[in-house]
Design a protein around this motif. Structure first.
Motif, PDB file in Angstrom:
ATOM      1  N   THR A 289       0.851  -1.184   0.000  1.00  0.00           N
ATOM      2  CA  THR A 289       0.000   0.000   0.000  1.00  0.00           C
ATOM      3  C   THR A 289       0.886   1.234   0.000  1.00  0.00           C
ATOM      4  O   THR A 289       1.789   1.348   0.820  1.00  0.00           O
ATOM      5  CB  THR A 289      -0.908   0.022   1.244  1.00  0.00           C
TER       6      THR A 289
ATOM      7  N   ILE B 258       1.279   5.188   0.621  1.00  0.00           N
ATOM      8  CA  ILE B 258       0.683   6.351   1.271  1.00  0.00           C
ATOM      9  C   ILE B 258       1.344   7.569   0.643  1.00  0.00           C
ATOM     10  O   ILE B 258       2.558   7.738   0.721  1.00  0.00           O
ATOM     11  CB  ILE B 258       0.903   6.320   2.790  1.00  0.00           C
TER      12      ILE B 258
ATOM     13  N   SER C 183      -2.863  -0.967  -3.366  1.00  0.00           N
ATOM     14  CA  SER C 183      -3.775   0.125  -3.039  1.00  0.00           C
ATOM     15  C   SER C 183      -2.966   1.357  -2.656  1.00  0.00           C
ATOM     16  O   SER C 183      -1.753   1.280  -2.463  1.00  0.00           O
ATOM     17  CB  SER C 183      -4.695  -0.277  -1.881  1.00  0.00           C
ATOM     18  N   SER C 184      -3.660   2.485  -2.556  1.00  0.00           N
ATOM     19  CA  SER C 184      -2.997   3.707  -2.131  1.00  0.00           C
ATOM     20  C   SER C 184      -3.885   4.439  -1.136  1.00  0.00           C
ATOM     21  O   SER C 184      -5.114   4.325  -1.176  1.00  0.00           O
ATOM     22  CB  SER C 184      -2.669   4.613  -3.318  1.00  0.00           C
ATOM     23  N   ILE C 185      -3.251   5.155  -0.235  1.00  0.00           N
ATOM     24  CA  ILE C 185      -3.933   5.976   0.756  1.00  0.00           C
ATOM     25  C   ILE C 185      -3.409   7.392   0.575  1.00  0.00           C
ATOM     26  O   ILE C 185      -2.201   7.612   0.524  1.00  0.00           O
ATOM     27  CB  ILE C 185      -3.643   5.486   2.188  1.00  0.00           C
TER      28      ILE C 185
ATOM     29  N   CYS D 268      -2.741  11.057   1.937  1.00  0.00           N
ATOM     30  CA  CYS D 268      -2.530  11.715   3.227  1.00  0.00           C
ATOM     31  C   CYS D 268      -1.844  13.057   2.986  1.00  0.00           C
ATOM     32  O   CYS D 268      -0.756  13.105   2.420  1.00  0.00           O
ATOM     33  CB  CYS D 268      -1.685  10.834   4.135  1.00  0.00           C
TER      34      CYS D 268
ATOM     35  N   ALA E  82      -2.388   7.438   9.245  1.00  0.00           N
ATOM     36  CA  ALA E  82      -2.599   6.720   7.985  1.00  0.00           C
ATOM     37  C   ALA E  82      -1.790   5.423   7.958  1.00  0.00           C
ATOM     38  O   ALA E  82      -2.283   4.387   7.514  1.00  0.00           O
ATOM     39  CB  ALA E  82      -2.218   7.600   6.792  1.00  0.00           C
ATOM     40  N   ILE E  83      -0.563   5.479   8.461  1.00  0.00           N
ATOM     41  CA  ILE E  83       0.267   4.270   8.501  1.00  0.00           C
ATOM     42  C   ILE E  83      -0.344   3.248   9.450  1.00  0.00           C
ATOM     43  O   ILE E  83      -0.442   2.059   9.131  1.00  0.00           O
ATOM     44  CB  ILE E  83       1.711   4.610   8.914  1.00  0.00           C
TER      45      ILE E  83
ATOM     46  N   GLN F 116      -3.501   2.944  10.340  1.00  0.00           N
ATOM     47  CA  GLN F 116      -4.750   2.427   9.786  1.00  0.00           C
ATOM     48  C   GLN F 116      -4.523   1.452   8.631  1.00  0.00           C
ATOM     49  O   GLN F 116      -5.394   0.660   8.318  1.00  0.00           O
ATOM     50  CB  GLN F 116      -5.651   3.570   9.324  1.00  0.00           C
ATOM     51  N   SER F 117      -3.350   1.506   8.027  1.00  0.00           N
ATOM     52  CA  SER F 117      -3.079   0.581   6.915  1.00  0.00           C
ATOM     53  C   SER F 117      -2.834  -0.833   7.410  1.00  0.00           C
ATOM     54  O   SER F 117      -2.789  -1.760   6.626  1.00  0.00           O
ATOM     55  CB  SER F 117      -1.875   1.070   6.108  1.00  0.00           C
ATOM     56  N   ASP F 118      -2.682  -1.000   8.729  1.00  0.00           N
ATOM     57  CA  ASP F 118      -2.470  -2.309   9.342  1.00  0.00           C
ATOM     58  C   ASP F 118      -1.234  -2.993   8.765  1.00  0.00           C
ATOM     59  O   ASP F 118      -1.219  -4.185   8.512  1.00  0.00           O
ATOM     60  CB  ASP F 118      -3.724  -3.181   9.175  1.00  0.00           C
ATOM     61  N   ALA F 119      -0.201  -2.210   8.556  1.00  0.00           N
ATOM     62  CA  ALA F 119       1.022  -2.720   7.941  1.00  0.00           C
ATOM     63  C   ALA F 119       1.848  -3.522   8.940  1.00  0.00           C
ATOM     64  O   ALA F 119       1.885  -3.203  10.127  1.00  0.00           O
ATOM     65  CB  ALA F 119       1.853  -1.558   7.408  1.00  0.00           C
TER      66      ALA F 119
END
Length: 72
Positions: free
Chosen positions: A19, A21, A38-40, A42, A56-57, A59-62
């Motif tokens: 993903t 960001i 995917s992309s987020i 921010c 944002a990082i 929430q990405s559940d990385a």
């Protein structure tokens, strides 16, 4: 500038969920990129920019993060 890194990640970790960001507007450059899933978007400008980026990082559940400053 980040394309070679993303290509190498995808090559070496084909099953990974990647993903990106990125800042507003740059997500459109990554649309259709085969190296990311995917992309987020921010906006990390301003006093609370780093806080928004951290959120944002999170929430990405990385499981891992690779920071490429000035690449997005």
């Amino acid at each position: 500038m980040c394309t070679p890194v993303l290509r190498a990640l995808r090559h070496h970790l084909p099953a990974a969920r990647i993903t990106a960001i990125c800042r507003p507007g740059l997500d459109q450059l990554l649309n259709g990129c085969a190296f990311i899933d995917s992309s987020i978007v921010c906006d990390n400008k301003g006093l609370f920019g780093p806080q928004r980026l951290a959120k944002a990082i999170k929430q990405s559940d990385a499981e891992a993060a690779l920071l490429l400053p000035n690449s997005f």
